[in-house]
Design an enzyme around this catalytic site. Structure first.
Site, PDB file in Angstrom:
ATOM      1  CB  ALA A 212      -0.894   0.019   1.227  1.00 13.53           C
ATOM      2  CE  LYS A 213       5.516   4.818  -0.040  1.00  9.78           C
ATOM      3  NZ  LYS A 213       6.673   3.982   0.351  1.00  9.78           N
ATOM      4  N   GLY A 214       0.569   5.831   0.688  1.00  8.95           N
ATOM      5  CA  GLY A 214      -0.267   7.010   0.818  1.00  8.95           C
ATOM      6  C   GLY A 214       0.545   8.253   0.513  1.00  8.95           C
TER       7      GLY A 214
END
Ligand code: NAD
Length: 416
Positions: free
Chosen positions: A104-106
């Site tokens: 995931a990444k934000g």
């Protein structure tokens, strides 16, 4: 020339290696597609009383091997495609070192250098509450990335905990030790880079002691990498840089003193006794090991033929554009790809999460010993495949990752 779109680059690697492995078309398409994407536009009260709208993202690429895991980046140039690419790289990274996570990444589009601490805290808390609908210790566990740190994680942990009514340390990693962080997390990515440097040097028959090293980026990854390679591996750090430029000294720099200088002046440039150089010049220095540890796409088609390092260890995510890989390989440069080279961070994040879930904490010695074992085992596996299949280390690392994730997909099946 315009920088390549990181999402397109990320997909190209999957397509190429997926086909090499003979994976089913449908499986390749699943692997190339982020599973869940959340975009948020939210208001923040600024210090001068005005309200500003910020935009951010959280992308979960895959949860097939476990909860999603990946950092949060604050940068003016954050884009959805960049976050997608970074989320995908996290899936491969976790798979290559054998952690039970997906990627995931934000990211939030902002310039932290122009914000006060109070503004940053309010922006972080609001962003955390916006993405709280998809994060959680069993769902998706954020961590620090560019221009976010342990304080950012503490605010996110607190915001999430307030929402559920009790302390949830396992919702983020890279927290301060006082609230459930792990010993060794702040330097873990760089310690992993050092273990990879040791293994790569062995594989190339190079003596790491006295090896000349250039490090691009003097943030969390670059600074600790320069320090550990200097202090523990005995390397000579000939150059370091930050966003304002680099410094070069053939006799070697003491990273601790350079950090004192950066703290005092705000930059590494103008360090006494060293020559100021540009970030471009740093990359092209003659050295044994080059560690790009800043942003993506710094080694490109244009400068790849000028790289004179013997080994490139990707401390940053995506520092090498896909077309540059082949140029480096043709020059006989050993490149250890990001998904393996900088996996030390997520590995100790995993240790932190395990400790948080059990409320039982390990010693620094246990952390470093387990980190070393995971990094050296993963390097050996990738290196063996690269030798056996006569492919570069990036292709070999993708072969390991894609095989692991595709196998998990096959075992779980496509729902319903
Ligand atoms: P950071 O914000 O702590 O440091 C970034 C550094 O890059 C700073 O020194 C900054 O001055 C420098 N920089 C920014 N723009 C630059 C430019 N144009 N040219 C040269 N230097 C520039 O970030 P970090 O956590 O050290 O992350 C660096 C890279 O490592 C990123 O690609 C990140 O995704 C990757 N990474 C970080 C971790 C981690 O644990 N922090 C783990 C894995 C990978």
């Amino acid at each position: 020339m315009e920088a390549p779109n990181p999402y397109e680059s990320a997909k190209q690697h999957v397509e190429r290696v997926g086909q090499m492995l003979g994976l089913d078309r449908g499986i390749i398409d699943i692997l190339k597609t982020p599973h869940r994407e959340l975009g948020v536009n939210f208001p923040v009260k600024m210090d001068d009383g005005t309200i500003r709208i910020f935009s951010g993202y959280r992308v979960q690429h895959s949860s097939v091997r476990g909860p999603c895991k990946g950092g949060i980046r604050y940068h003016p140039k954050v884009t959805l495609d960049e976050v997608r690419a970074l989320s995908m790289w996290m899936t491969w990274k976790c798979a290559v070192v054998g952690l039970p996570y997906g990627g995931a990444k934000g990211g939030v589009i902002c310039d932290v250098k122009k914000m006060s601490k109070g503004e940053l805290e309010r922006m972080t808390r609001r962003y955390a509450s916006e993405i709280a609908i998809i994060i959680g210790p069993q769902e998706d566990i954020p961590a620090p990335d560019v221009y976010t740190d342990s304080q950012t994680m503490a605010w996110i942990m607190d915001t999430y905990s307030m929402g559920v009514g009790h302390a949830v340390p396992g919702v983020v990693t890279g927290k301060p030790v006082e609230i459930g962080g792990s010993k060794g997390r702040d330097e873990a990515t760089s310690r992993g880079v050092m273990y990879i440097a040791q293994e790569s040097a062995k594989a190339r028959g190079m003596n790491l002691k006295g090896a000349k090293v250039a490090v691009q980026g003097f943030g969390n990854v670059g600074w600790h990498a320069a320090r550990l390679l200097h202090q523990e591996a005995g390397c000579t750090i000939i150059a370091v840089s930050d966003s304002q430029g680099g410094i070069y000294s053939p006799k070697g720099l003491d990273p601790l003193k350079v950090m004192d200088h950066k703290k005092a002046t705000g930059a590494v440039k103008d360090y006494p006794g060293a020559k100021n150089i540009s970030n471009e010049e740093l990359l092209e220095l003659e050295c044994d090991i080059l560690v790009p540890a800043a942003l993506e796409n710094v080694i490109t088609m244009e400068n790849a033929s000028s790289i004179r390092a013997k080994i490139v260890i990707e401390g940053a995510n995506g520092p090498t554009a896909p077309m540059a890989d082949k140029i480096l390989m043709d020059k006989g440069i050993m490149l250890v790809p990001d998904i393996l080279a900088n996996a030390g961070g997520v590995t100790v994040s995993y240790f932190e999460w395990v400790q948080d879930l059990q409320f039982f904490f390990w010693t620094l010695e246990q952390i470093n010993e387990r980190l070393k074992e995971i990094m050296t085992t993963a390097f050996a596996r990738v290196h063996a495949i690269s030798q056996e299949k006569k492919v570069d280390m990036r292709t070999a690392a993708y072969m390991v990752s894609l095989t692991e994730v595709a196998r998990a997909l096959e075992l779980r099946g496509v729902f319903p």
